[in-house]
Design an enzyme around this catalytic site. Structure first.
Site, PDB file in Angstrom:
ATOM      1  N   ASP A   1       0.919  -1.158   0.089  1.00 21.84           N
ATOM      2  CA  ASP A   1      -0.009  -0.093   0.150  1.00 21.84           C
ATOM      3  C   ASP A   1       0.788   1.174   0.006  1.00 21.84           C
ATOM      4  O   ASP A   1       1.940   1.438   0.776  1.00 21.84           O
ATOM      5  CB  ASP A   1      -0.867   0.074   1.282  1.00 21.84           C
ATOM      6  CG  ASP A   1      -1.912  -0.927   1.214  1.00 21.84           C
ATOM      7  OD1 ASP A   1      -2.566  -0.988   0.134  1.00 21.84           O
ATOM      8  OD2 ASP A   1      -2.459  -1.615   2.124  1.00 21.84           O
TER       9      ASP A   1
ATOM     10  N   ASP B   1      -4.764  -3.449   5.530  1.00 24.19           N
ATOM     11  CA  ASP B   1      -4.842  -2.808   6.901  1.00 24.19           C
ATOM     12  C   ASP B   1      -6.314  -2.826   7.096  1.00 24.19           C
ATOM     13  O   ASP B   1      -7.221  -3.425   8.306  1.00 24.19           O
ATOM     14  CB  ASP B   1      -4.805  -1.437   6.934  1.00 24.19           C
ATOM     15  CG  ASP B   1      -4.929  -0.377   5.786  1.00 24.19           C
ATOM     16  OD1 ASP B   1      -5.934  -0.763   4.774  1.00 24.19           O
ATOM     17  OD2 ASP B   1      -4.712   0.824   5.796  1.00 24.19           O
TER      18      ASP B   1
ATOM     19  N   ASP C   1      -9.330  -6.064   3.222  1.00 25.77           N
ATOM     20  CA  ASP C   1      -8.240  -6.446   2.571  1.00 25.77           C
ATOM     21  C   ASP C   1      -7.970  -8.009   3.081  1.00 25.77           C
ATOM     22  O   ASP C   1      -7.135  -8.470   2.429  1.00 25.77           O
ATOM     23  CB  ASP C   1      -7.275  -5.527   3.158  1.00 25.77           C
ATOM     24  CG  ASP C   1      -7.107  -4.248   2.530  1.00 25.77           C
ATOM     25  OD1 ASP C   1      -7.703  -4.100   1.463  1.00 25.77           O
ATOM     26  OD2 ASP C   1      -6.612  -3.159   3.042  1.00 25.77           O
TER      27      ASP C   1
ATOM     28  N   ASN D   1      29.917 -36.227  21.283  1.00 27.15           N
ATOM     29  CA  ASN D   1      28.717 -35.700  20.813  1.00 27.15           C
ATOM     30  C   ASN D   1      28.277 -34.459  21.553  1.00 27.15           C
ATOM     31  O   ASN D   1      27.398 -33.546  21.122  1.00 27.15           O
ATOM     32  CB  ASN D   1      27.501 -36.864  20.964  1.00 27.15           C
ATOM     33  CG  ASN D   1      26.145 -36.326  20.599  1.00 27.15           C
ATOM     34  OD1 ASN D   1      25.838 -36.096  19.541  1.00 27.15           O
ATOM     35  ND2 ASN D   1      25.292 -36.742  21.274  1.00 27.15           N
TER      36      ASN D   1
ATOM     37  N   ASP E   1      28.209 -31.350  19.311  1.00 28.39           N
ATOM     38  CA  ASP E   1      26.819 -31.110  18.822  1.00 28.39           C
ATOM     39  C   ASP E   1      25.938 -30.080  19.649  1.00 28.39           C
ATOM     40  O   ASP E   1      24.676 -29.820  19.494  1.00 28.39           O
ATOM     41  CB  ASP E   1      25.822 -32.418  18.837  1.00 28.39           C
ATOM     42  CG  ASP E   1      26.405 -33.336  17.491  1.00 28.39           C
ATOM     43  OD1 ASP E   1      27.340 -33.083  16.919  1.00 28.39           O
ATOM     44  OD2 ASP E   1      25.585 -34.230  17.323  1.00 28.39           O
TER      45      ASP E   1
END
Length: 930
Positions: free
Chosen positions: A326, A662, A666, A756, A760
């Site tokens: 807009d 808005d 719409d 791990n 990780d």
């Protein structure tokens, strides 16, 4: 009390002990909130932190690992058992923290988009969270609002609500504040508005009679609650990928166990190693890390004024190819100021800045009757309120009379109406002063189809006058006369009408938004109709009048041209979109010339760009529109119904469309768009609920910033996937190929679990928080259908896994040399090599386009700290004697550490070397082109 509908408005106010003029005092509202509780429906209970922690131990592989730990205890392997138990617990804590952070982030985002209500408290009109409403609050409603609580209506103007959410009836219900003598059904309560229903037309004021679970909606809340899958498409794809990877990992780990037992390894040891490898190899942390990356990125967007309502929008933002925005308030500043007026044949420049009601009308005298009539229409056909800080209008007027300075001026309401109100005030015309003698008895609200607004006022003698404002071409069609500068009412000929339209076009070509003002005195028949209406209502029902009769035979009073300058940064944002392969389309209800002038300032109109108006769009069928939108950059004189066709046309051409909106009308287009964007400041509740994203500042730059963040978030998720899967492939390869080659196990179960934990954990999370690449808005949008492994990611994952796995295995074999006495030493070397390979590799994963040197080591300090912290922990378990007992490691000398770090640095060196070759190849191509 359940019979609110049977009481008059005054009786309802008396029962609730509230004031019709000032509303509840803030202190009283706070006391009632403590007594009645927040205005919220009971939701599903969220898992506590303790429950989330306990959930970490429900995973099948973790249960299997705990069972193996119990076997270790039974066999007297206390050190191994306690070490594994400690690592599993630390993993659970980290997993719990990740999940809890993600949950809290999403809850915080929900609070950001919590509905608001416009109330009268302590004599001031203000917006508050709907959850803070209490019985006795005076609430204002307008088209597009979702009713925030159960209300007894006090005043209404053309009010209609959609109560489908409550009654299932989709036809809007007309509302009337008059008391009802009988007790109708829920769907026939004409003077009530219920929580969760939607205002489809008109305006109203009501008093809160019930909140939260005491509302009609609250009574059936248990029936309407339902579980929803809030995961994004990417999260669902990753969940499916996770299941496939689990199957593959379990199969390979089972092969490792079987081959180890076949070669004579202890069953217990191989079982524990197999389970530990499965726990390490399965990327169980990937969903949590992806959620954290999404949630953290969404919080970054919120700090940049883009509030994400649906996580799926984050992915789609990176794919956007068209942004339909807009003009007013999004590409422009939404601070209207009247600059030019026309009355009859006289034009005048209006001076002054912003909303400060100080200025002159160059060329006109403010005592002229024609000008005062023009200003009176501007002030009365208006619902905006001129404010000064937190001062009420009465206090503001008293301050003006005393000459006291005060806070900055502002407008509560529509900026266009605010500009007209300020213009009237500059001429000494104040609505509040007029309404001490004249009373509004009806209103026909503005909507995008009518393109006009009309109010009816009763003067002291009982005469009625209608005041109209709207689009010049629409209002002029309803006029039969015009007012000249000498206050004479003259017939409006076709020639004169054409002259006014030509002047309108000239003003529009100067980027001015033009409104026409008109009026008429209503005939005596209308007076008798109005007398039968509720004379005490601030806005009596317009149903008492026939709108077509009121809005005909008007006297044209003049034109008001107002400027709404483009936002200073809008041009740069449009250019940024162009570089990023995104087409920006401006949509406005303004005149074609106004739209073209603003679009030209923003750089939207190229050589082949076109402007299409709403009427021209109506003349095109869907196929023709699809062909036209390829070259259209501006849609002018557009109604909300056109927006839906525009969105569909772009989507049918293969575009990923973002659409702003808005108004209540719409909502269909916003919902249809791939990325629906609602205005946070001027948008209606209905549009915000249909949208995937809300702009807190209604600013186009915020959309562009959100696209940039969306691209960065998706890229970070790809980096995390690359890192975790490459590392997991490397870990599995080391164990599988070692057993296949007849070598001893390169890693023990406790070492696998520790590895791990340190690789990780923090590094993977920090990688997901990588800042967006510098060139991210210089790339074409991503195809939404492309796989997460597209653009060579799958190849990079496999290559990285092979380098990690083979590098570790070769160094293990080189140190081992077939000597059983060197198993502990070779395992320690392999253990450290595998960990440091992953810690170096995470730096490589930071970019798919740039080398580590090009990026700079310090652009993501979180990742650098995570790598250094993990590396320090790894050195500690290798070199400190107490930890050596737990992790079965031996101290390494400088030569051995050199070998470990030399192999571990291979991905980093390869990344730098490859980028140099690529750079030289580009230089050669440029040289050849020249």
């Amino acid at each position: 009390m359940a019979d609110w509908h049977a009481l008059t408005g005054e009786e309802v106010l008396a029962v609730l002990q509230t004031n019709a003029v000032k509303g509840l005092p803030d202190q009283e509202a706070a006391q009632r909130l403590a007594r009645f509780g927040p205005n919220q429906l009971a939701g599903t209970r969220r898992a506590s932190l303790l429950a989330t922690f306990g959930g970490q131990f429900r995973d099948f592989m973790v249960i299997l690992l705990l069972a193996a730990t119990a076997v270790s205890l039974f066999l007297g392997e206390y050190v191994d058992a306690l070490a594994i138990l400690a690592i599993v617990t630390i993993n659970a804590v980290l997993g719990c923290v990740h999940e809890y952070r993600a949950e809290q982030s999403l809850e915080a985002l929900k609070r950001l988009v919590a509905p608001e209500a416009r109330v009268l408290r302590g004599g001031l009109e203000k917006k508050i969270p709907a959850a803070e409403l209490v019985p006795g609050d005076l609430v204002f409603l307008e088209a597009g609002d979702r009713v925030p609580a159960d209300l007894r209506l006090l005043h209404a103007a053309n009010l209609e609500t959609n109560e489908a959410a409550l009654t299932g009836e989709s036809v809007p219900v007309k509302k009337d504040p008059a008391p009802l003598a009988h007790s109708p059904g829920l769907g026939e309560m004409r003077n009530m508005a219920y929580l969760g229903t939607v205002v489809t037309r008109g305006r109203a004021q009501g008093v809160v009679v019930a909140t939260g679970m005491a509302t009609e909606m609250g009574r059936i809340a248990g029936l309407i609650q339902e579980a929803q899958d809030d995961r994004t498409p990417l999260q669902r794809r990753l969940a499916h990928l996770g299941k496939v990877l689990v199957g593959l990992c379990l199969l390979i780990c089972a092969l490792v166990v079987v081959l180890g037992i076949y070669r004579g390894e202890e069953i217990y040891q191989m079982f524990l190693a197999g389970v530990s490898l499965a726990v390490a190899a399965i990327p169980e942390g990937l969903p949590a890390i992806v959620t954290v990356a999404l949630a953290t990125g969404v919080q970054r967007m919120a700090r940049r004024q883009a509030i994400i309502r649906k996580l799926s929008a984050v992915e789609t933002l990176g794919c956007a190819t068209v942004i339909c925005a807009d003009k007013t308030g999004t590409l422009t500043q939404n601070q209207m100021t009247v600059r030019k007026i026309l009355i009859g044949s006289k034009a005048a420049e209006v001076t002054g800045e912003g909303y400060d009601p100080k200025g002159d009308f160059a060329g006109l005298n403010t005592r002229d009757a024609a000008l005062r009539q023009f200003l009176k229409i501007a002030a009365l056909c208006n619902n905006a309120v001129l404010t000064r800080g937190e001062i009420s209008i009465g206090g503001m007027l008293r301050g003006l009379l005393k000459g006291q300075p005060g806070p900055a001026w502002g407008v509560h309401g529509d900026p266009t109406e605010g500009a007209l109100l300020v213009m009237a005030a500059k001429g000494g015309v104040w609505r509040e002063a007029i309404e001490k003698e004249e009373q509004r008895v009806a209103e026909f609200p503005f909507d995008s189809d009518r393109k006009r607004m009309t109010v009816v006022y009763r003067q002291p003698g009982g005469r009625l006058h209608a005041y109209v404002k709207g689009a010049p071409d629409v209002v002029l069609e309803l006029c039969t006369h015009y007012l000249d500068a000498d206050n004479r009412v003259l017939p409006l000929s076709g020639r004169k009408k054409e002259e006014f339209l030509r002047i309108n076009g000239d003003l529009a070509a100067r980027a001015l938004r033009v409104l026409a003002l008109a009026y008429r005195e209503l005939p005596a028949a209308s007076v008798s109709v109005a007398a039968s209406a509720d004379s005490n209502a601030a806005n009596a029902p317009a149903d008492a009048f026939n709108g077509q009769d009121v809005e005909r035979g008007l006297v044209f009073a003049g034109l008001a041209g107002m400027i709404d300058p483009p936002r200073p940064a809008a041009y740069a944002a449009v250019e940024k979109c162009r570089r990023a392969g995104i087409k920006v389309v401006m949509i406005t209800g303004d005149h074609r010339l106004t739209a073209g002038a603003v679009a030209g300032e923003l750089g939207l109109l190229g050589r082949e760009s076109a402007i299409i108006t709403g009427p021209e769009l109506d003349a095109l069928d869907d196929g023709q529109l699809r062909a036209q939108v390829k070259r259209v950059s501006v849609f002018a004189r557009v109604a909300p119904r056109h927006k839906l066709r525009i969105v569909r046309a772009f989507k049918q051409n293969g575009h990923v469309v973002a659409m702003t909106g808005d108004g209540v009308n719409d909502a269909p287009a916003v919902k249809e768009a791939d990325i629906g964007i609602a205005m946070g400041m001027t948008g209606t509740d209905v549009t915000r609920e249909a949208a995937a994203m809300v702009l807190a500042d209604d600013n186009f730059n915020t959309i562009v910033a959100a696209v940039e963040e969306g691209r960065g978030i998706y890229e970070n998720i790809r980096k995390t996937i690359r890192y975790l899967l490459s590392c997991n492939i490397g870990e599995v390869l080391v164990m599988f190929l070692a057993v296949l080659a007849g070598l001893p196990l390169p890693l023990l179960p406790v070492q696998i679990l520790w590895m791990n934990l340190v690789t990780d954990g923090l590094p993977a999370v920090a990688l997901g928080l990588e800042p967006a690449a510098r060139d991210i808005m210089y790339r074409r949008p991503r195809d939404p259908r492309e796989s997460i492994f597209a653009q060579g990611l799958g190849r990079r994952i496999l290559t990285g896994g092979l380098v990690i796995g083979l590098g570790t295995l070769l160094l293990f074999a080189a140190v081992y040399r077939g000597e059983p006495a060197r198993v502990a030493e070779s395992r320690t070397v392999a253990f450290n090599t595998l960990v440091f390979l992953q810690l170096f590799y995470v730096l490589v994963c930071r970019s798919e386009r740039e080398s580590v040197l090009e990026q700079g080591f310090f652009t993501n300090p979180r990742l650098l700290l995570a790598v250094l912290f993990s590396a320090a922990l790894q050195v500690a378990v290798t070199q400190l004697p107490p930890l050596q007992v737990i992790f079965r490691t031996v101290s390494l000398n400088w030569e051995q550490w050199g070998m470990v770090l030399g192999v571990a640095a291979l991905p980093l060196l390869g990344n730098i070397f490859y980028s140099r070759i690529k750079f030289r190849a580009k230089e050669k191509i440029v040289y050849l082109k020249v």
